[in-house]
Design an enzyme around this catalytic site. Structure first.
Site, PDB file in Angstrom:
ATOM      1  N   SER A   1       0.851  -1.192   0.000  1.00  0.00           N
ATOM      2  CA  SER A   1       0.000   0.000   0.000  1.00  0.00           C
ATOM      3  C   SER A   1       0.886   1.241   0.000  1.00  0.00           C
ATOM      4  O   SER A   1       2.085   1.164   0.317  1.00  0.00           O
ATOM      5  CB  SER A   1      -0.882  -0.009   1.252  1.00  0.00           C
TER       6      SER A   1
ATOM      7  N   TYR B   1      -3.991  -0.836   9.953  1.00  0.00           N
ATOM      8  CA  TYR B   1      -3.772  -1.054   8.526  1.00  0.00           C
ATOM      9  C   TYR B   1      -2.360  -0.642   8.141  1.00  0.00           C
ATOM     10  O   TYR B   1      -1.649  -1.365   7.431  1.00  0.00           O
ATOM     11  CB  TYR B   1      -4.797  -0.255   7.718  1.00  0.00           C
TER      12      TYR B   1
END
Length: 255
Positions: A147, A160
């Site tokens: 990410s 996350y």
């Protein structure tokens, strides 16, 4: 001929988690278009039906599986099931993921555990279980989905962010051990893509404008924008690429 030899996946068998929609669906479709037979895993029964139907309608081969990636026993069962059905798995794409948005001071530990289990633990367990057979054959491709928050801290997404930093570390650790044995382990770091995970950001007019202002490409990514990167890392074209994190980000990191 050269393109087919480098990028063709005929006869290859792949497992893609998170294949019900968004990035995972686009990845599964791209692999099938290149000739791979794809096992499409979702979190619930029937979740990947649309993806499988889309692949079959285009003349490809696909199968639906499901497992709760937060449940380690279910993940191990998924690994065993796909190996039983496929015979061998040549390509693993760990795309299944989840995100919780809460300020760190109020972040529930149960949400922390859920994020880490789905985004990190499942990637490790599937890589470990399917990687064993790849190592025995001396060939295999593992692609983890990182990410932009593998590079930065983000806002109100501590679990996350931690998990995606860890996915990059896992990718490099496995590459260090397995590169010399014919198994490629790499990652893709998508930028800001139009998916369910970013729906809240897209809906926030201020944050949406801030994101677009920083993107040299001037637009959000679409799931299909990942196809080229996935095919590169899944094919012979990347045989000498190990432990790499390929950013597909519209130039986000360059600005």
């Amino acid at each position: 001929m050269i393109l087919e030899q480098l990028f063709g996946l005929n006869g290859q068998k792949a497992l893609v988690t998170g294949a019900s929609r968004g990035l995972g669906q686009a990845i599964a479709v791209a692999l099938a278009q290149a000739g791979a037979e794809v096992w499409c895993a979702s979190s619930g029964e029937g979740g990947s039906a649309e993806t499988v139907a889309q692949i079959k309608a285009a003349g490809g081969k696909a199968h639906a599986l499901f497992a709760d990636l937060a449940d380690a026993d279910a993940v191990l069962a998924l690994a065993a099931q796909v190996q039983q059905q496929a015979g061998q798995v040549d390509i693993l794409v760990n795309c299944g993921g989840t995100i919780s948005r809460t300020p760190a001071k109020d972040f529930a530990f149960s949400d922390w555990q859920q994020n880490l289990a789905v985004n990190l633990d499942a990637s490790f367990l599937l890589s470990q279980q399917l990687g064993k057979a790849m190592l025995e054959r001396g060939q295999g491709k593992i692609i983890n989905i990182a990410s932009m928050l593998s590079y930065s801290g983000g806002i109100t997404v501590p679990a996350y962010t931690a998990s995606k930093h860890a996915v990059v570390g896992l990718t490099r650790a496995l590459a260090n051990e397995w590169a010399g044995q014919g198994v490629n382990v790499n990652a893709i770091a998508p930028g800001y893509f139009r998916t369910d995970n970013t729906a809240a950001l897209q809906a926030n007019a201020e944050r949406n404008q801030q994101i677009l202002a920083r993107l040299p490409a001037g637009r959000w990514g679409e799931p299909a924008d990942l196809a080229g990167a996935v095919l590169f890392l899944a094919s012979k074209a990347s045989d000498y690429v190990h432990g790499h994190v390929l950013a597909v980000d519209g130039g986000w990191l360059a600005r």
